[in-house]
Structure formats: C-alpha cells, structure tokens
Design a protein around this motif. Structure first.
Motif, PDB file in Angstrom:
ATOM      1  N   SER A 118     -22.654  84.876 -28.491  1.00 14.70           N
ATOM      2  CA  SER A 118     -22.589  86.340 -28.462  1.00 14.70           C
ATOM      3  C   SER A 118     -21.578  86.869 -29.466  1.00 14.70           C
ATOM      4  O   SER A 118     -21.852  87.839 -30.189  1.00 14.70           O
ATOM      5  CB  SER A 118     -22.228  86.827 -27.058  1.00 14.70           C
ATOM      6  OG  SER A 118     -23.249  86.498 -26.135  1.00 14.70           O
ATOM      7  N   ILE A 119     -20.419  86.235 -29.522  1.00 15.70           N
ATOM      8  CA  ILE A 119     -19.403  86.727 -30.448  1.00 15.70           C
ATOM      9  C   ILE A 119     -19.805  86.440 -31.888  1.00 15.70           C
ATOM     10  O   ILE A 119     -19.531  87.231 -32.797  1.00 15.70           O
ATOM     11  CB  ILE A 119     -18.014  86.114 -30.106  1.00 15.70           C
ATOM     12  CG1 ILE A 119     -16.906  87.055 -30.589  1.00 15.70           C
ATOM     13  CG2 ILE A 119     -17.822  84.734 -30.708  1.00 15.70           C
ATOM     14  CD1 ILE A 119     -15.525  86.726 -30.046  1.00 15.70           C
ATOM     15  N   SER A 120     -20.494  85.325 -32.117  1.00 16.42           N
ATOM     16  CA  SER A 120     -20.992  85.018 -33.467  1.00 16.42           C
ATOM     17  C   SER A 120     -22.019  86.053 -33.907  1.00 16.42           C
ATOM     18  O   SER A 120     -22.027  86.500 -35.062  1.00 16.42           O
ATOM     19  CB  SER A 120     -21.614  83.622 -33.504  1.00 16.42           C
ATOM     20  OG  SER A 120     -20.654  82.626 -33.226  1.00 16.42           O
ATOM     21  N   LYS A 121     -22.881  86.460 -32.978  1.00 15.23           N
ATOM     22  CA  LYS A 121     -23.900  87.461 -33.281  1.00 15.23           C
ATOM     23  C   LYS A 121     -23.252  88.796 -33.636  1.00 15.23           C
ATOM     24  O   LYS A 121     -23.685  89.479 -34.583  1.00 15.23           O
ATOM     25  CB  LYS A 121     -24.827  87.636 -32.077  1.00 15.23           C
ATOM     26  CG  LYS A 121     -25.928  88.666 -32.302  1.00 15.23           C
ATOM     27  CD  LYS A 121     -26.811  88.796 -31.060  1.00 15.23           C
ATOM     28  CE  LYS A 121     -27.878  89.877 -31.258  1.00 15.23           C
ATOM     29  NZ  LYS A 121     -28.706  90.038 -30.043  1.00 15.23           N
ATOM     30  N   ILE A 122     -22.210  89.174 -32.898  1.00 14.76           N
ATOM     31  CA  ILE A 122     -21.529  90.443 -33.160  1.00 14.76           C
ATOM     32  C   ILE A 122     -20.876  90.429 -34.534  1.00 14.76           C
ATOM     33  O   ILE A 122     -20.942  91.414 -35.277  1.00 14.76           O
ATOM     34  CB  ILE A 122     -20.491  90.717 -32.053  1.00 14.76           C
ATOM     35  CG1 ILE A 122     -21.208  91.053 -30.741  1.00 14.76           C
ATOM     36  CG2 ILE A 122     -19.552  91.862 -32.450  1.00 14.76           C
ATOM     37  CD1 ILE A 122     -20.307  91.062 -29.536  1.00 14.76           C
ATOM     38  N   ILE A 123     -20.258  89.304 -34.896  1.00 11.53           N
ATOM     39  CA  ILE A 123     -19.621  89.209 -36.216  1.00 11.53           C
ATOM     40  C   ILE A 123     -20.674  89.335 -37.318  1.00 11.53           C
ATOM     41  O   ILE A 123     -20.464  90.017 -38.338  1.00 11.53           O
ATOM     42  CB  ILE A 123     -18.847  87.883 -36.356  1.00 11.53           C
ATOM     43  CG1 ILE A 123     -17.709  87.817 -35.339  1.00 11.53           C
ATOM     44  CG2 ILE A 123     -18.305  87.722 -37.772  1.00 11.53           C
ATOM     45  CD1 ILE A 123     -16.714  88.952 -35.430  1.00 11.53           C
ATOM     46  N   LYS A 124     -21.828  88.720 -37.123  1.00 11.42           N
ATOM     47  CA  LYS A 124     -22.907  88.834 -38.112  1.00 11.42           C
ATOM     48  C   LYS A 124     -23.392  90.277 -38.233  1.00 11.42           C
ATOM     49  O   LYS A 124     -23.724  90.744 -39.328  1.00 11.42           O
ATOM     50  CB  LYS A 124     -24.064  87.911 -37.723  1.00 11.42           C
ATOM     51  CG  LYS A 124     -23.757  86.430 -37.927  1.00 11.42           C
ATOM     52  CD  LYS A 124     -24.954  85.559 -37.538  1.00 11.42           C
ATOM     53  CE  LYS A 124     -24.643  84.088 -37.743  1.00 11.42           C
ATOM     54  NZ  LYS A 124     -25.769  83.217 -37.341  1.00 11.42           N
ATOM     55  N   GLU A 125     -23.440  90.990 -37.108  1.00 12.51           N
ATOM     56  CA  GLU A 125     -23.851  92.398 -37.144  1.00 12.51           C
ATOM     57  C   GLU A 125     -22.844  93.242 -37.928  1.00 12.51           C
ATOM     58  O   GLU A 125     -23.238  94.142 -38.688  1.00 12.51           O
ATOM     59  CB  GLU A 125     -23.983  92.926 -35.715  1.00 12.51           C
ATOM     60  CG  GLU A 125     -25.180  92.345 -34.959  1.00 12.51           C
ATOM     61  CD  GLU A 125     -25.233  92.804 -33.514  1.00 12.51           C
ATOM     62  OE1 GLU A 125     -26.201  92.483 -32.822  1.00 12.51           O
ATOM     63  OE2 GLU A 125     -24.268  93.483 -33.076  1.00 12.51           O
TER      64      GLU A 125
END
Length: 315
Positions: free
Chosen positions: A31-38
């Motif tokens: 989840s945190i990786s996805k947010i950073i990519k966003e």
C-alpha cells in the motif's frame, strides 16, 4: 492527493525503508509503495533511488520532502489548535536518551509519567548524544536528552539542563589512588577508557586534555558503562565519569578522585527542534519534566545538580 499520503512519503524518507515506514504507519508495504508511485506519477518525477537494501531520496525527492514537511506541519497545527491541548491524553512520543541517563534524575521520570498518562505511548531510543541530535533534526525523534551545548545551538529549543562534574576513576592500587586531587597534566602517560565518540562527553575530555598540553592515549571506547568500569577494575586503564555515576561504583574495586580546575561537567538537557510542530503528547511530557524537577529542586537534600530553565519551556 491526501495529507496522509505526504505523511507516508515523509516516513519513508525518514526510515529509508518502505517496510519500516509501513510498520510505523500501520499499513501494508504494497500500500505504501503504491502511494509513493502515485505521488511520483502526480509530479512526474522519481522520489527515491531504490536498492535491495535501502532507499534514498533523489534531488527531486529532497525538494518535495521540504515542502511536504511544511504542509504536514501546518495541517497538524490546525488540527492541534482545534482540538486544544488541555484535553488531549493520548499520543506517541519518541525520546532519545544517552546511555548515561540511567543514573541521573531523568531516569526517574518515565515511570511516573506513564502512570499519569497511561494512553501516551513512550518509545525510548538509546543512542549517543550526537546521534540523538541528528534524530531530533531529521524528525525520527520528537525530543531527546542531549549533552549541552549541542553542536549547533541555534537549531534547538531546550527547557533544562543537569550539571555534574567529572571525576577520575582508577584501580585502588593505582598510584593516583592515594592523591586528594588530580591535575589533568598528570594524566599524560595514562591509558584512557572513554565513552564512544558518538557521545559528546568524549570530545569534552579530549579537549580538556589538549588544554593541559597533551592528547590522551585512548585505548578503548564504549557505550557500555559496566564494560568501562570493569576494564578500569582490571588495570586496563583509567576513566573519567560523572560524580553521580561514581557514587554507585564498587569502592573495593574502584576509586574515584576529584579533578583540578577548570572542571569538566556532564551537562544533559531536554531538547527539540526549533520551529517544528510539537505534539500535545510531547508537550505534556516536557511540562511533566519541568514540574517534577521544579518540585524536586525545592527539597533541601538536592545538592548534586544545578538546574537551569529556559524561557522556551512549553506552557
């Protein structure tokens, strides 16, 4: 983009790890990786240089981090002002403490505070004073007990300090053991066992010896007080320790003696970064420290320490 997304980004930057940041923020690593990519997609830049062992901010990431911290801090100030600190009885405080704290008045504050504020979670991190300073500045610590003066006094707020003179510690059979007082110049041929160079007291001792005309022969550095005193008890070298520590030494194995003027003092103070948001939980602890020490300082048997209070004390 939401405020909490910036908080996740800041935590990854602090921890230099997606997994550690996820643990701290109580979300999954994907989840945190996805947010950073966003966030990267939103700004069209790469925020982190990634390896298998750690992540590091890119130049673009450094720029965005500064703005993100300002935005989050401003948002927290708005929320804090709305809530009002007087009724807040929960939260988390990350406090850095040096190894020597256990034998000072500071060590007796954590238990009573926990009983007074059971819903405030205190996380203690034992580091040398220099590392605590770094933690305060980079935000991994909310507040810390550090040696004073800190490396850059303009960066910190401080509410108090404790002052304790150093004494020479030797084996009872050492020739110095029969002396009443020792001049630093007499230590020129001695082998020194010191605190690690991560501890500011190390620098003070070396500087004082240099003033006496010599550079000390440091044969071992450690953050472990018991190891330091054991080495002295085994005739391995000498040590310089605060008087409060010396009061707890085994007098059959070790002897402490006063050192000639000008003295060196262990000075510990409670510090936090200037102009950074201070949570109500942290303010509660700082006020508790001030109130407790003010109370103890009125007792007639308090003679070991001198306390100094700064106008920056939280209200």
């Amino acid at each position: 983009m939401e405020i909490r997304h910036l908080e996740y980004f800041i935590e990854v930057a602090r921890q230099k790890s997606f997994s550690k940041a996820a643990d701290q923020m109580h979300i999954s690593q994907p989840s945190i990786s996805k947010i950073i990519k966003e966030i990267e997609s939103h700004f069209g830049v790469v925020l982190f240089y990634r390896t298998t062992k750690y992540v590091e901010l890119t130049d673009a990431g450094e720029i965005i981090l500064q703005q993100a911290e300002n935005i989050v801090s401003s948002f927290q100030n708005i929320s804090a002002n709305l809530v009002g600190g007087s009724n807040l009885k929960s939260g988390k405080i990350r406090i850095g403490i040096p190894p020597i704290t256990g034998l000072t008045s500071f060590s007796r504050l954590f238990g009573p505070f926990k009983r007074a504020y059971p819903n405030i979670n205190i996380q203690l991190f034992e580091f040398g004073s220099k590392r605590i300073e770094t933690g305060i500045l980079d935000g991994t610590l909310d507040v810390g007990i550090i040696c004073i003066p800190p490396s850059d006094q303009e960066l910190y707020e401080m509410i108090c300090s404790i002052q304790d003179p150093l004494r020479l510690v030797v084996h009872p059979e050492h020739p110095f053991a029969k002396c009443e007082i020792i001049d630093y110049a007499n230590l020129i041929n001695e082998s020194f066992v010191l605190y690690s160079n991560d501890f500011s007291l190390n620098d003070l001792i070396i500087d004082r010896c240099m003033q006496a005309g010599f550079r000390p022969n440091v044969i071992f550095e450690t953050l472990q007080l018991e190891l330091m005193t054991q080495l002295v008890a085994d005739h391995f070298g000498i040590a310089l320790l605060p008087s409060t520590v010396c009061q707890h030494l085994d007098t059959n194995a070790l002897k402490s003696l006063p050192l000639a003027d000008p003295p060196i003092y262990l000075q510990l103070g409670v510090a936090w970064k200037k102009e950074r948001y201070v949570s109500h939980a942290t303010k509660a602890w700082l006020q508790f420290v001030k109130d407790k020490i003010d109370f103890d300082d009125k007792k007639p048997d308090i003679t070991r320490h001198q306390w100094f209070w700064d106008t920056a004390a939280p209200s």
